[in-house]
Design an enzyme around this catalytic site. Sequence first.
Site, PDB file in Angstrom:
ATOM      1  N   MET A   1       0.757  -1.186  -0.167  1.00 23.61           N
ATOM      2  CA  MET A   1       0.096  -0.022   0.143  1.00 23.61           C
ATOM      3  C   MET A   1       0.811   1.401   0.084  1.00 23.61           C
ATOM      4  O   MET A   1       2.015   1.081   0.606  1.00 23.61           O
ATOM      5  CB  MET A   1      -0.748   0.040   1.267  1.00 23.61           C
ATOM      6  CG  MET A   1      -1.919   1.087   1.036  1.00 23.61           C
ATOM      7  SD  MET A   1      -2.663   1.433   2.752  1.00 23.61           S
ATOM      8  CE  MET A   1      -1.275   2.269   3.757  1.00 23.61           C
ATOM      9  N   CYS A   2       0.272   2.378  -0.429  1.00 25.82           N
ATOM     10  CA  CYS A   2       1.009   3.706  -0.744  1.00 25.82           C
ATOM     11  C   CYS A   2       0.142   4.687  -0.267  1.00 25.82           C
ATOM     12  O   CYS A   2      -0.807   4.720  -0.413  1.00 25.82           O
ATOM     13  CB  CYS A   2       1.836   3.816  -1.990  1.00 25.82           C
ATOM     14  SG  CYS A   2       2.925   2.564  -2.395  1.00 25.82           S
TER      15      CYS A   2
END
Length: 642
Positions: free
Chosen positions: A1-2
């Site tokens: 995830m970012c």
Amino acid sequence: MCGIGCVVSLSLRPPDRWPLKEDILCSLRRRGPDSSQQLVKSVLHPPCHCLFSGHVLHLRGLMTPQPLEDPTSGNVLLWNGEVFGGIHVEAEENDARVLFRHLCSCGSELDVLSVLSSVQGPWSFVFYQASRHRLWFGRDYFGRRSLLWQFNKGSGSVLALSSVSAISKTDNPWQEVPAAGIFALDLRICAASQGVVLMLHPWQYSSSENITEEAVIGDQNLVLKDMPSHVSLEVSKGHSLVMPVIPLNMKVLEVPEESDFSNSTDSVADVGILRRFLADPLRKKLVHHFINVLSEAVKKRVLSMVRDKNQLGGEMLEATPRRPHVAVLFSGGIDSILLASLADRHVPLEESVDLLNVAFANPVGQNNSTRKRHTEKRRLPGSECLNDADTAAGNPLSCFNVPDRITGWAGLEELQALSPSRSWNFVEINVTLEELKAARQQRISHLLHPLNTVLDDSIGCAVWFAARGEGVISHRGDVRPYTSPAKVVLTGIGADEQLAGYSRHRVCFKKYGFEGLNKELKMELGRISSRNLGRDDRVIGDHGKEARFPFLDEAVVSFLNSLPVWEKADLTLPRGIGEKLLLRLAAVELGLMASSVLPKRAMQFGSRIAKLEYSGERASDKCLRLQSDLGEDTSAEGSELL
């Protein structure tokens, strides 16, 4: 995830300060604590500049900082997502890098759309295609990852995109990017016109022309609803995305068919009714098919991550053999306990699993709390095993004995009985009014933005505290502080929307029958991106953790969409049986007897957050608590490159 951010500027030179405020950058860094980088790309004739800001939470393969840039083509990718299928990713590979290779090989619009149509899993992204000076961005079909946009008229920076936003008093509000398809922005056209001209490539079914037309028109209206007048939007008539799920089965019975058990005089949910359903071989076969599909969805989500391994040698580090990597938002209700049970099938046995159970202090008082708990115990099958000593007078934690805590304890005992070799960490997350107010003002109100209703406040705050995972765990009478280190958080969202779990579905069925219920369920899934998923992704991601949604796996949704509605729910049956019938039958087959007949209870009521501050509010009211004490407006402040 970012955490991802992008700004498009039409100024002659790249700005010294870009209009991503420092508080937004701080939120992006919390989402991606393992790496932060920024990159500027420029088009000289006519002048146009793009800032790409990437902040990575490392979960898969080798650590891969973002933004990704291809030195040969000049392409750039910001990827906030997971590839769980559709594109092959080896166990040791990073899915963002694999996807970037596919996108860099694209020579046409159709190629880009084909690659993104094939991805199974949650995502939001920004992709700069240098050869065409084109910026692509969007969210997956369900909107499982947050992406917001802000348009600025009369400013050099005409468009900003970000995973998160912040409340400000400017005339340029942040809005959620609709999960209506993928947007394309030709930077040369924007620079020449000094404005924003968007092309929407909508999601479409591949088989039915009638369904396709409805999907395009509906999505276009949704996008135009909050679009500023100075932004132009065109909808592509030729190139579109292929929807990742099959259409909902809208079949109805002319006369609603009553179950053999619907005439029972007993209005109390009874496991015996579920067992009699399972005596039908065809019904039992269907239930096992559902269990297998959902189990595979859970498997992908609990195994697709780095697990304390030496990435070169593949050896498990001995220092932390039981460190939990997976947590479940756990009320003890049917959705969460089923996910925990299926996670137990696939999580390595040496690992603990964290069960995150949130409760808000009951303002009424300890005696009332204890009385309510005894009432719940008489009502809940299997709850006689709970220890009365836990709520004895003088226990300082008894004010947290809310309904979800009680069902959570009961659910824990069911899981322990079915899987005694597993270490289950039941994390009691206790929140006081003072903690709630402080966290809302400092963090949560900005994460919820632009959503602002009482319901958003209640659920958003509850999920934020639950995902943070700070609480206590008990073992043989020993209570100690504990903070969950798990980076992956499973949530049960999507079950109620697909299996008629809300009370409004029962009302709808009574008024309009199967046809009305089908329309309601279709609407539920169609609006889940704007009502739930962006919000939940933002509040969970704020802790450097990733929300994963097994009930919204493409294969699970397609399986459920293939069934007529009466195979999924039977609303002629009592509460605790008829809603989410298919899920309850699956629970019985997995041995979760007591939990299989628990009626639906919304998180805001089960955790008691809805009773903590004010009463008399409607869920759809604008929440004034989210607008108060916002402090100084810093909308004019920009950010320098990291």
